[in-house]
Design an enzyme around this catalytic site. Sequence first.
Site, PDB file in Angstrom:
ATOM      1  N   VAL A  45      70.515  28.142  12.421  1.00  0.00           N
ATOM      2  CA  VAL A  45      69.297  28.141  13.221  1.00  0.00           C
ATOM      3  C   VAL A  45      69.551  29.033  14.429  1.00  0.00           C
ATOM      4  CG1 VAL A  45      67.584  26.740  14.418  1.00  0.00           C
ATOM      5  CG2 VAL A  45      68.882  25.749  12.511  1.00  0.00           C
ATOM      6  N   CYS A  46      68.643  29.943  14.677  1.00  0.00           N
ATOM      7  CA  CYS A  46      68.738  30.809  15.850  1.00  0.00           C
ATOM      8  C   CYS A  46      70.072  31.573  15.842  1.00  0.00           C
ATOM      9  CB  CYS A  46      68.570  29.959  17.110  1.00  0.00           C
ATOM     10  SG  CYS A  46      68.190  30.861  18.616  1.00  0.00           S
ATOM     11  N   THR A  47      70.766  31.583  16.989  1.00  0.00           N
ATOM     12  CA  THR A  47      71.996  32.371  17.098  1.00  0.00           C
ATOM     13  C   THR A  47      73.192  31.738  16.406  1.00  0.00           C
ATOM     14  OG1 THR A  47      72.410  31.363  19.258  1.00  0.00           O
ATOM     15  CG2 THR A  47      71.289  33.504  19.232  1.00  0.00           C
ATOM     16  N   THR A  74      67.399  35.926  12.720  1.00  0.00           N
ATOM     17  CA  THR A  74      67.705  35.072  13.862  1.00  0.00           C
ATOM     18  C   THR A  74      66.555  35.176  14.857  1.00  0.00           C
ATOM     19  OG1 THR A  74      69.401  34.487  15.509  1.00  0.00           O
ATOM     20  CG2 THR A  74      68.970  36.832  15.177  1.00  0.00           C
TER      21      THR A  74
END
Length: 214
Positions: A118-120, A138
């Site tokens: 998730v995300c970074t 991302t």
Amino acid sequence: MILGSSYRGMGQDAKPLNVAIFIHERVQLLDFTGPGEVFSDAHGPKGHLFNVYTVAATEDQVTSQRFLKVKPQYSIKNAPAPDILVVPGGDTGIPLKDKEVVAWMAKVGKSAKYMMSVCTGVLLFAEAGILEGKKATTHYCCLDNLETYKKVTVLRGVRYIDNGNVLTTEGISAGIDGALYLVQKIAGKETAQGVAKYMMYDWRPDQLNVVVNE
């Protein structure tokens, strides 16, 4: 209780799959609690489909969003082997500097059924070599950072990407979509829809821009 009648990839007598959520100092709150809610709410006729727990570099508590203190249930040295590893974002630069964390993630990547970022959190996957030859996405803030990994094909404006056993999501609320998709992939559409309904989450997967390369 949320009931689902279909178990795609899971036998009727199968034990709950272990879902390890890796957390770290300054982890993004919804990045890990969103997927955690999805997996912990997923039930079948015989009970919970997933055994959800948190893992960190050590068992020391971490702080999320500058206000929430979280005590991980396990460290990377004593955590049960995960069937699914969820890696949220936040200040990912902190775990990226920890060689033991990166090595642990690379090891898990060879044995887990599914990996989801998730995300970074995707940067940890990239650093561990999990994304070589794969497509990834991302949060819009950090696409340039991800593109420094030349063996990874970065896609922009995509909610999530499924590489078969490695799933990457844009970030924050996208982690909920990714987790619901993974529940659907494992346990069927009815189960995933039941979770979304229980969470009162307006899940419309057919309207999302996604890439599936199974």
